[in-house]
Design a protein around this motif. Structure first.
Motif, PDB file in Angstrom:
ATOM      1  N   GLN A   1       0.830  -1.198   0.000  1.00  0.00           N
ATOM      2  CA  GLN A   1       0.000   0.000   0.000  1.00  0.00           C
ATOM      3  C   GLN A   1       0.870   1.256   0.000  1.00  0.00           C
ATOM      4  OE1 GLN A   1      -2.363  -1.152   3.554  1.00  0.00           O
ATOM      5  NE2 GLN A   1      -4.162  -0.925   2.279  1.00  0.00           N
ATOM      6  N   PHE A   2       1.951   1.220   0.765  1.00  0.00           N
ATOM      7  CA  PHE A   2       2.858   2.356   0.817  1.00  0.00           C
ATOM      8  C   PHE A   2       3.563   2.534  -0.526  1.00  0.00           C
ATOM      9  CE2 PHE A   2       6.988   4.340   2.045  1.00  0.00           C
ATOM     10  CZ  PHE A   2       6.481   5.527   2.546  1.00  0.00           C
ATOM     11  N   GLY A   3       3.916   1.422  -1.165  1.00  0.00           N
ATOM     12  CA  GLY A   3       4.557   1.498  -2.476  1.00  0.00           C
ATOM     13  C   GLY A   3       3.649   2.124  -3.510  1.00  0.00           C
ATOM     14  N   ALA A   4       2.359   1.745  -3.468  1.00  0.00           N
ATOM     15  CA  ALA A   4       1.390   2.332  -4.399  1.00  0.00           C
ATOM     16  C   ALA A   4       1.208   3.816  -4.120  1.00  0.00           C
ATOM     17  CB  ALA A   4       0.055   1.612  -4.288  1.00  0.00           C
ATOM     18  N   LEU A   5       1.166   4.188  -2.818  1.00  0.00           N
ATOM     19  CA  LEU A   5       1.001   5.596  -2.449  1.00  0.00           C
ATOM     20  C   LEU A   5       2.201   6.423  -2.890  1.00  0.00           C
ATOM     21  CD1 LEU A   5      -0.409   7.934  -0.965  1.00  0.00           C
ATOM     22  CD2 LEU A   5       0.735   7.170   1.133  1.00  0.00           C
ATOM     23  N   THR A   6       3.406   5.935  -2.626  1.00  0.00           N
ATOM     24  CA  THR A   6       4.595   6.714  -2.986  1.00  0.00           C
ATOM     25  C   THR A   6       4.783   6.790  -4.491  1.00  0.00           C
ATOM     26  OG1 THR A   6       5.971   4.728  -2.628  1.00  0.00           O
ATOM     27  CG2 THR A   6       5.856   6.337  -0.836  1.00  0.00           C
TER      28      THR A   6
ATOM     29  N   LYS B   1     -10.318  11.867  -4.912  1.00  0.00           N
ATOM     30  CA  LYS B   1      -9.201  10.922  -4.954  1.00  0.00           C
ATOM     31  C   LYS B   1      -9.606   9.613  -4.282  1.00  0.00           C
ATOM     32  CE  LYS B   1      -5.505  11.715  -6.160  1.00  0.00           C
ATOM     33  NZ  LYS B   1      -4.288  12.148  -5.487  1.00  0.00           N
ATOM     34  N   TYR B   2     -10.327   9.710  -3.171  1.00  0.00           N
ATOM     35  CA  TYR B   2     -10.827   8.520  -2.480  1.00  0.00           C
ATOM     36  C   TYR B   2     -11.748   7.721  -3.393  1.00  0.00           C
ATOM     37  CZ  TYR B   2     -13.794   5.748   0.660  1.00  0.00           C
ATOM     38  OH  TYR B   2     -14.497   4.720   1.237  1.00  0.00           O
ATOM     39  N   ALA B   3     -12.687   8.410  -4.032  1.00  0.00           N
ATOM     40  CA  ALA B   3     -13.690   7.731  -4.862  1.00  0.00           C
ATOM     41  C   ALA B   3     -13.057   7.044  -6.065  1.00  0.00           C
ATOM     42  CB  ALA B   3     -14.742   8.740  -5.326  1.00  0.00           C
ATOM     43  N   GLU B   4     -12.156   7.736  -6.771  1.00  0.00           N
ATOM     44  CA  GLU B   4     -11.576   7.147  -7.977  1.00  0.00           C
ATOM     45  C   GLU B   4     -10.643   5.989  -7.642  1.00  0.00           C
ATOM     46  OE1 GLU B   4      -9.684  10.313 -10.083  1.00  0.00           O
ATOM     47  OE2 GLU B   4      -8.343  10.854  -8.432  1.00  0.00           O
TER      48      GLU B   4
ATOM     49  N   GLY C   1      -7.533  10.925 -12.718  1.00  0.00           N
ATOM     50  CA  GLY C   1      -7.610   9.495 -12.990  1.00  0.00           C
ATOM     51  C   GLY C   1      -6.286   8.777 -13.072  1.00  0.00           C
ATOM     52  N   THR C   2      -5.192   9.471 -12.796  1.00  0.00           N
ATOM     53  CA  THR C   2      -3.874   8.850 -12.905  1.00  0.00           C
ATOM     54  C   THR C   2      -3.488   8.059 -11.656  1.00  0.00           C
ATOM     55  OG1 THR C   2      -3.011  11.030 -12.289  1.00  0.00           O
ATOM     56  CG2 THR C   2      -2.916  10.425 -14.614  1.00  0.00           C
ATOM     57  N   ALA C   3      -3.593   8.699 -10.490  1.00  0.00           N
ATOM     58  CA  ALA C   3      -3.210   8.026  -9.240  1.00  0.00           C
ATOM     59  C   ALA C   3      -3.932   6.692  -9.021  1.00  0.00           C
ATOM     60  CB  ALA C   3      -3.443   8.957  -8.050  1.00  0.00           C
ATOM     61  N   PRO C   4      -5.210   6.555  -9.388  1.00  0.00           N
ATOM     62  CA  PRO C   4      -5.889   5.270  -9.211  1.00  0.00           C
ATOM     63  C   PRO C   4      -5.251   4.125  -9.982  1.00  0.00           C
ATOM     64  CG  PRO C   4      -7.494   7.006  -9.542  1.00  0.00           C
ATOM     65  CD  PRO C   4      -6.155   7.609  -9.803  1.00  0.00           C
ATOM     66  N   ILE C   5      -4.496   4.457 -11.037  1.00  0.00           N
ATOM     67  CA  ILE C   5      -3.803   3.409 -11.795  1.00  0.00           C
ATOM     68  C   ILE C   5      -2.772   2.738 -10.897  1.00  0.00           C
ATOM     69  CG2 ILE C   5      -2.287   2.944 -13.768  1.00  0.00           C
ATOM     70  CD1 ILE C   5      -3.659   5.260 -15.223  1.00  0.00           C
ATOM     71  N   ALA C   6      -2.083   3.545 -10.076  1.00  0.00           N
ATOM     72  CA  ALA C   6      -1.124   2.991  -9.117  1.00  0.00           C
ATOM     73  C   ALA C   6      -1.838   2.282  -7.979  1.00  0.00           C
ATOM     74  CB  ALA C   6      -0.226   4.105  -8.576  1.00  0.00           C
TER      75      ALA C   6
ATOM     76  N   VAL D   1      -5.897   5.198   1.839  1.00  0.00           N
ATOM     77  CA  VAL D   1      -4.464   5.445   1.682  1.00  0.00           C
ATOM     78  C   VAL D   1      -4.217   6.429   0.538  1.00  0.00           C
ATOM     79  CG1 VAL D   1      -2.247   4.414   1.064  1.00  0.00           C
ATOM     80  CG2 VAL D   1      -3.761   3.228   2.662  1.00  0.00           C
ATOM     81  N   SER D   2      -4.868   6.210  -0.589  1.00  0.00           N
ATOM     82  CA  SER D   2      -4.669   7.067  -1.761  1.00  0.00           C
ATOM     83  C   SER D   2      -5.110   8.498  -1.502  1.00  0.00           C
ATOM     84  CB  SER D   2      -5.441   6.503  -2.961  1.00  0.00           C
ATOM     85  OG  SER D   2      -4.909   5.262  -3.367  1.00  0.00           O
ATOM     86  N   SER D   3      -6.172   8.667  -0.714  1.00  0.00           N
ATOM     87  CA  SER D   3      -6.675  10.012  -0.448  1.00  0.00           C
ATOM     88  C   SER D   3      -5.670  10.867   0.311  1.00  0.00           C
ATOM     89  CB  SER D   3      -7.994   9.947   0.333  1.00  0.00           C
ATOM     90  OG  SER D   3      -7.791   9.483   1.657  1.00  0.00           O
ATOM     91  N   THR D   4      -4.762  10.217   1.041  1.00  0.00           N
ATOM     92  CA  THR D   4      -3.761  10.994   1.785  1.00  0.00           C
ATOM     93  C   THR D   4      -2.774  11.674   0.847  1.00  0.00           C
ATOM     94  OG1 THR D   4      -2.200   9.143   2.045  1.00  0.00           O
ATOM     95  CG2 THR D   4      -3.913   9.381   3.713  1.00  0.00           C
ATOM     96  N   GLY D   5      -2.661  11.172  -0.364  1.00  0.00           N
ATOM     97  CA  GLY D   5      -1.762  11.787  -1.332  1.00  0.00           C
ATOM     98  C   GLY D   5      -2.135  13.230  -1.608  1.00  0.00           C
ATOM     99  N   THR D   6      -3.427  13.489  -1.785  1.00  0.00           N
ATOM    100  CA  THR D   6      -3.889  14.855  -2.028  1.00  0.00           C
ATOM    101  C   THR D   6      -3.672  15.731  -0.805  1.00  0.00           C
ATOM    102  OG1 THR D   6      -5.541  14.097  -3.621  1.00  0.00           O
ATOM    103  CG2 THR D   6      -5.910  16.249  -2.615  1.00  0.00           C
TER     104      THR D   6
END
Length: 464
Positions: A63-68, A109-112, A283-288, A303-308
């Motif tokens: 999960q951390f790898g996908a986030l980073t 970001k959470y939804a996508e 729509g890019t970050a959801p690919i990761a 986890v992804s929503s924390t990126g924003t």
């Protein structure tokens, strides 16, 4: 010929970034915020999950790898040069709209990300694939519409990664190296091409490994520089905040040539730079996110929503305050005579004796390089969706080739192209988020209070 092309891009850019796009993007952010019950309140739960592992779950990276990997592409020159460009073109008020886009963008970001994990597929050789193209194809009830929009997103994504992810970033590194170290641009292009090639040919696991090590270091290094400058400008911070909010809504003027051009201009550049910076809705970050080892869609979505949050709510706001407070503190800095956002940021960091320029140079180079490799992964997934696995090799060669020639391309022209492509990518993705918002709500209710539950969906195997 080049001037005609530039004028054409400017004209089209003005259309795609008019009121309809602003309403669609910011409207989706606000709509999904309330549709999810203000998902932003779980941001610290997402941060905690981001540093935890779920090795027994299906996926290619942690999960951390996908986030980073996602952060590698979002924490980039958009945070440094992009915010400066927004202030130069849209006034200090653009910082407010950039920040607000990030706050509400957490929900999108959470939804996508949730949808991307929900509708991800597995290739015959065991790799996870996901993103808006799969969400559109497998999620929408109207399959013809879904497939058409999926192809459009993948096509825009393939081209955008060349401009947004590669050319713009390489160009930024070349400018920094030329102005600070007097290194010829063509040498920068060759070195970067070799460095990028050594990473991207290793696939998602190599990319994620590099990002896990690079992203925390580069973010901490840059934030430290911002904190030092904000400390030096502490007496001007409140005035800067007031000015940013005031000029977000009304025309006006202040010290250092700071001008508020009105709500439309401030929103246009603030939201555009916000999207470029945090990619919420693009729509890019959801690919990761789709490649992550996660038990259910909600875990990785949090986890992804924390990126924003990290990218825009924290880093972009700090950059904006650094720039505006520096201008107010130093009346001799007149942005009416500055045409490049990078110049404005450079002036701000020069306040730190000796180390200031070093922090900025290291920040730009590391931010831009991480973006190059992060965006490559997005492009690879898009081109594989369109042309199958055999198309990846051609794309890799093209990506490296662009890195070689990008240093001689006009940066301002590339920003225009980048803005246009970002909008075109965002449209089909936002359509998917809005049409499938009920799925987001139902999945959230299903797993939010039971984040350890495993997804009962069997991931389909596809041939690419």
């Amino acid at each position: 010929m080049i001037e005609m092309l530039k004028e054409g891009v400017e004209w089209f850019n003005g259309i795609v970034w008019g009121w309809p796009m602003i309403i669609l993007l910011l409207g989706t952010h606000v709509f999904m915020t309330f549709r999810t019950g203000v998902i932003q309140k779980y941001i610290f739960k997402g941060i905690k999950l981001s540093v935890s592992k779920d090795p027994d779950a299906e996926g290619d990276v942690s999960q951390f790898g996908a986030l980073t990997t996602a952060l590698a592409s979002t924490i980039g020159t958009g945070n440094i040069i992009g915010v400066g460009t927004a202030v130069v073109l849209g006034g200090p008020g653009a910082v407010f709209w950039c920040w607000l886009t990030g706050v509400f963008g957490i929900a999108t970001k959470y939804a996508e990300a949730l949808l991307s994990v929900k509708y991800r597929v597995k290739t015959e050789d065991g790799r996870m694939q996901g993103g808006p193209m799969y969400v559109l194809e497998y999620g929408l009830k109207n399959k013809n519409l879904g497939k058409a929009l999926a192809i459009l997103f993948a096509a825009f994504g393939t081209v955008a990664t060349i401009g947004t992810g590669c050319a713009t970033q390489v160009n930024a590194i070349a400018v920094v190296c030329r102005e600070n170290f007097h290194v010829p641009s063509w040498i920068v292009g060759l070195v970067l091409a070799a460095a990028v090639g050594s990473v991207i040919f290793g696939g998602i696991k190599k990319i994620a490994n590099v990002c896990e090590r690079l992203v925390p270091f580069m973010a901490a290094f840059y934030v430290l520089g911002c904190v030092i400058i904000l400390g030096m400008n502490s007496g001007y911070l409140w005035e800067s905040l007031v000015l940013i909010v005031k000029l977000a809504f009304t025309p006006g003027a202040a010290a250092g040539g700071l001008v508020g051009s009105g709500i439309m201009i401030a929103m246009r550049y603030g939201i555009a730079r916000g999207l470029f910076s945090n990619e919420s809705g693009m729509g890019t970050a959801p690919i990761a996110a789709a490649a992550a080892q996660t038990r259910n869609p909600v875990r990785q979505a949090l986890v992804s929503s924390t990126g924003t949050f990290w990218d825009t709510v924290i880093v972009c706001l700090m950059t904006g305050l650094v720039l505006v407070s520096t201008i107010i503190k130093n009346p001799a800095v007149d942005i009416s005579n500055i045409a490049d956002g990078g110049v404005l940021t450079t002036l701000a960091f020069q306040q730190i004796p000796i180390l200031g320029p070093v922090i900025l140079v290291v920040g730009i180079i590391s931010f831009a390089f991480s973006t190059i490799i992060g965006w490559y992964y997005y492009g690879e997934r898009c081109i594989e969706y369109l042309g199958g696995k055999k198309a990846i090799s051609v794309y890799r060669i093209l990506y490296v080739a662009v890195a070689v020639i990008a240093p001689v391309i006009s940066l301002n022209f590339m920003w225009l192209i980048t803005d246009t492509l970002n909008a075109l990518m965002a449209i089909p993705n936002l359509i998917a988020v809005l049409l499938l918002s009920s799925v987001v709500v139902s999945e959230t209710k299903k797993y939010m209070n039971n984040l350890d539950a495993k997804d009962d969906r069997e991931i389909p195997v596809v041939k690419l």
